[in-house]
Write an enzyme that holds these catalytic residues in place. Sequence first.
Site, PDB file in Angstrom:
ATOM      1  N   LYS A   1      -3.003   5.015  -2.583  1.00 48.14           N
ATOM      2  CA  LYS A   1      -3.981   5.809  -1.859  1.00 48.14           C
ATOM      3  C   LYS A   1      -4.349   7.003  -2.735  1.00 48.14           C
ATOM      4  O   LYS A   1      -3.455   7.638  -3.308  1.00 48.14           O
ATOM      5  CB  LYS A   1      -3.379   6.291  -0.535  1.00 48.14           C
ATOM      6  CG  LYS A   1      -3.137   5.161   0.463  1.00 48.14           C
ATOM      7  CD  LYS A   1      -4.447   4.616   0.976  1.00 48.14           C
ATOM      8  CE  LYS A   1      -4.236   3.652   2.140  1.00 48.14           C
ATOM      9  NZ  LYS A   1      -5.528   3.147   2.642  1.00 48.14           N
TER      10      LYS A   1
ATOM     11  N   LYS B   1      -0.951  -0.872  -4.460  1.00 47.05           N
ATOM     12  CA  LYS B   1      -2.196  -0.151  -4.140  1.00 47.05           C
ATOM     13  C   LYS B   1      -1.832   1.303  -3.878  1.00 47.05           C
ATOM     14  O   LYS B   1      -0.962   1.587  -3.059  1.00 47.05           O
ATOM     15  CB  LYS B   1      -2.849  -0.796  -2.918  1.00 47.05           C
ATOM     16  CG  LYS B   1      -3.787   0.090  -2.113  1.00 47.05           C
ATOM     17  CD  LYS B   1      -4.593  -0.742  -1.134  1.00 47.05           C
ATOM     18  CE  LYS B   1      -4.887   0.005   0.160  1.00 47.05           C
ATOM     19  NZ  LYS B   1      -5.691  -0.799   1.099  1.00 47.05           N
TER      20      LYS B   1
ATOM     21  N   GLU C   1     -11.174   0.837  -3.898  1.00 43.01           N
ATOM     22  CA  GLU C   1     -11.551   0.489  -2.528  1.00 43.01           C
ATOM     23  C   GLU C   1     -12.197   1.687  -1.830  1.00 43.01           C
ATOM     24  O   GLU C   1     -11.640   2.785  -1.832  1.00 43.01           O
ATOM     25  CB  GLU C   1     -10.270   0.046  -1.804  1.00 43.01           C
ATOM     26  CG  GLU C   1     -10.433  -0.424  -0.377  1.00 43.01           C
ATOM     27  CD  GLU C   1      -9.068  -0.837   0.222  1.00 43.01           C
ATOM     28  OE1 GLU C   1      -8.088  -0.998  -0.538  1.00 43.01           O
ATOM     29  OE2 GLU C   1      -8.994  -0.978   1.449  1.00 43.01           O
TER      30      GLU C   1
ATOM     31  N   ASP D   1      -7.225   3.063  -3.324  1.00 46.21           N
ATOM     32  CA  ASP D   1      -8.001   3.102  -2.076  1.00 46.21           C
ATOM     33  C   ASP D   1      -8.256   4.560  -1.701  1.00 46.21           C
ATOM     34  O   ASP D   1      -7.319   5.322  -1.462  1.00 46.21           O
ATOM     35  CB  ASP D   1      -7.209   2.409  -0.951  1.00 46.21           C
ATOM     36  CG  ASP D   1      -8.004   2.305   0.345  1.00 46.21           C
ATOM     37  OD1 ASP D   1      -9.162   2.769   0.388  1.00 46.21           O
ATOM     38  OD2 ASP D   1      -7.450   1.755   1.326  1.00 46.21           O
TER      39      ASP D   1
ATOM     40  N   SER E   1       0.848  -1.183   0.000  1.00 46.24           N
ATOM     41  CA  SER E   1       0.000   0.000   0.000  1.00 46.24           C
ATOM     42  C   SER E   1       0.887   1.238   0.000  1.00 46.24           C
ATOM     43  O   SER E   1       1.759   1.388   0.856  1.00 46.24           O
ATOM     44  CB  SER E   1      -0.892  -0.029   1.243  1.00 46.24           C
ATOM     45  OG  SER E   1      -1.672   1.145   1.318  1.00 46.24           O
TER      46      SER E   1
ATOM     47  N   LYS F   1     -10.693  -7.382   6.873  1.00 47.94           N
ATOM     48  CA  LYS F   1      -9.752  -7.034   7.951  1.00 47.94           C
ATOM     49  C   LYS F   1     -10.327  -7.605   9.232  1.00 47.94           C
ATOM     50  O   LYS F   1     -11.412  -7.186   9.661  1.00 47.94           O
ATOM     51  CB  LYS F   1      -9.624  -5.516   8.100  1.00 47.94           C
ATOM     52  CG  LYS F   1      -8.824  -4.838   7.019  1.00 47.94           C
ATOM     53  CD  LYS F   1      -8.748  -3.344   7.285  1.00 47.94           C
ATOM     54  CE  LYS F   1      -8.004  -2.636   6.160  1.00 47.94           C
ATOM     55  NZ  LYS F   1      -8.229  -1.179   6.210  1.00 47.94           N
TER      56      LYS F   1
ATOM     57  N   ASP G   1     -14.200  -1.647   2.153  1.00 45.38           N
ATOM     58  CA  ASP G   1     -13.330  -1.850   3.309  1.00 45.38           C
ATOM     59  C   ASP G   1     -14.113  -1.359   4.532  1.00 45.38           C
ATOM     60  O   ASP G   1     -14.824  -2.137   5.190  1.00 45.38           O
ATOM     61  CB  ASP G   1     -12.021  -1.077   3.099  1.00 45.38           C
ATOM     62  CG  ASP G   1     -11.089  -1.063   4.307  1.00 45.38           C
ATOM     63  OD1 ASP G   1     -11.455  -1.622   5.349  1.00 45.38           O
ATOM     64  OD2 ASP G   1      -9.979  -0.477   4.225  1.00 45.38           O
TER      65      ASP G   1
ATOM     66  N   GLY H   1      -4.799  -4.584   5.535  1.00 43.41           N
ATOM     67  CA  GLY H   1      -3.775  -4.381   6.560  1.00 43.41           C
ATOM     68  C   GLY H   1      -4.087  -3.138   7.366  1.00 43.41           C
ATOM     69  O   GLY H   1      -4.760  -2.221   6.884  1.00 43.41           O
TER      70      GLY H   1
HETATM   71  O1  SMG Z   1      -1.020  -2.514   6.660  1.00 42.74           O
HETATM   72  O2  SMG Z   1      -0.074  -2.513   4.724  1.00 42.74           O
HETATM   73  C1  SMG Z   1      -0.814  -2.019   5.564  1.00 42.74           C
HETATM   74  C2  SMG Z   1      -1.553  -0.762   5.223  1.00 42.74           C
HETATM   75  C3  SMG Z   1      -2.675  -1.040   4.306  1.00 42.74           C
HETATM   76  O3  SMG Z   1      -3.546   0.895   3.264  1.00 42.74           O
HETATM   77  C4  SMG Z   1      -3.628   0.128   4.201  1.00 42.74           C
HETATM   78  N1  SMG Z   1      -4.540   0.248   5.170  1.00 42.74           N
HETATM   79  O4  SMG Z   1      -7.714   1.606   4.363  1.00 42.74           O
HETATM   80  O5  SMG Z   1      -6.815  -0.191   3.766  1.00 42.74           O
HETATM   81  C5  SMG Z   1      -6.761   0.853   4.390  1.00 42.74           C
HETATM   82  C6  SMG Z   1      -5.556   1.266   5.195  1.00 42.74           C
HETATM   83  C7  SMG Z   1      -5.930   1.542   6.619  1.00 42.74           C
HETATM   84  C8  SMG Z   1      -4.811   1.997   7.472  1.00 42.74           C
HETATM   85  S1  SMG Z   1      -4.103   3.469   6.917  1.00 42.74           S
HETATM   86  C9  SMG Z   1      -3.215   4.179   8.195  1.00 42.74           C
HETATM   87 MG    MG Z   2      -8.765   0.577   2.799  1.00 43.39          MG
END
Ligand code: SMG
Ligand code: MG
Length: 370
Positions: A164, A162, A215, A190, A136, A264, A240, A292
């Site tokens: 953001k 992925k 996402e 995402d 991510s 999750k 999510d 994650g």
């Molecule tokens: O744990 O690799 C990881 C991060 C994956 O992007 C990630 N998580 O919305 O999916 C999501 C985010 C939530 C936590 S962002 C601080």
């Molecule tokens: Mg997410």
Amino acid sequence: MMELRQLELRRIALDLVTPFRTSFGTEQRRDILLLHVTTDEGEGWGECVAMAEPAYSAEFVDAAGLVISDHFWPTLTAGGRITAEEVTARLARFSGHPMSKAALEAAVLDAQLRAAGTGLHAYFGGGRDRIPSGVSVGIFDSLDELLGQVQGYVDDGYARIKLKIEPGWDIEPVRLVRELIGPDMGLQVDANTAYDRTDGEHLARLDEYDLLLIEQPLPEEDILGHAQLAKAIRTPVCLDESIVSLQTAADAIELGAAEIINIKPGRVGGYLEARRIHDLCVERGVPVWCGGMVETGIGRAANAALAALPGFTLPGDISASSRFYRRDIVVHPITVDDGHVRVPTGPGMGFELDHEFLDTITTSSVTLGA
Ligand code: SMG
Ligand code: MG
């Protein structure tokens, strides 16, 4: 059946190797609650995935500590001997706080499995022994920085990227990253709820970049909006934040709001509910992948065991420990080899704690029980 004797709530502070920016904020240092349960048969650990601020979800780490110590633990222990499978039911009268419930269930499950000399991977029926690893990637101040980071992750061998996204940081970053990584590598985005129902036409511009999924583009409660968006764009819509239980998963699928689901365990109240959602999705033909929450080696080990199940057909956010941390709290942190993570098969959740390091980053410890 175990007798729950003590619960240690241990807070740790762990710096990230680089700030992680999403549409809801930037994290530089993690403030994490670990639960350490002692039973008459042995001990177990669970990691709470609540973040410091109530931004990703309503839960946050201070509240998690409070609800666990003042409400969940007294109720759990008042009920007498218990198995991990009964934890959720015993807490059923409490509304919300899935991440706090999940952390307790995980600690009890870890203790139960260790006492039985078995691991979570085997408990789940023993799926694959290695799984593809996705990474991510946060939001940056410049496109150059983003492309530099992505190239580094490609060099590390990750199986998919992925990105953001948020309004103002979407089409152009996706276009450039697709150009950089080529047509064959898995790419997804995402939004962490950053868009609204009027953004359908704009988000349809992502269609030409052949994304695996988008996402959580819309707010957590907006199931109807996601269903409408799923009809308006070609990129599959994945939920999510909206999926907080088996029931919400079933409803979102039924309504056409979730073409893919990010599972999750913390967000849905535990590994056992996560497994049930996996089974439902297999039955309905909905692909799932394991999300994650920037976990340490405790949470990541358990996530990997879950993601070994056959319905997890897309690479999860289970990157190498070094993606986020210079040093992990486990003896054998997760590594990525040839784009894959090996599923831990040791007792319990499959991790072994580095107690010495853990002690040096502990910021508080409170123990409940005799
Ligand atoms: O744990 O690799 C990881 C991060 C994956 O992007 C990630 N998580 O919305 O999916 C999501 C985010 C939530 C936590 S962002 C601080
Ligand atoms: Mg997410």
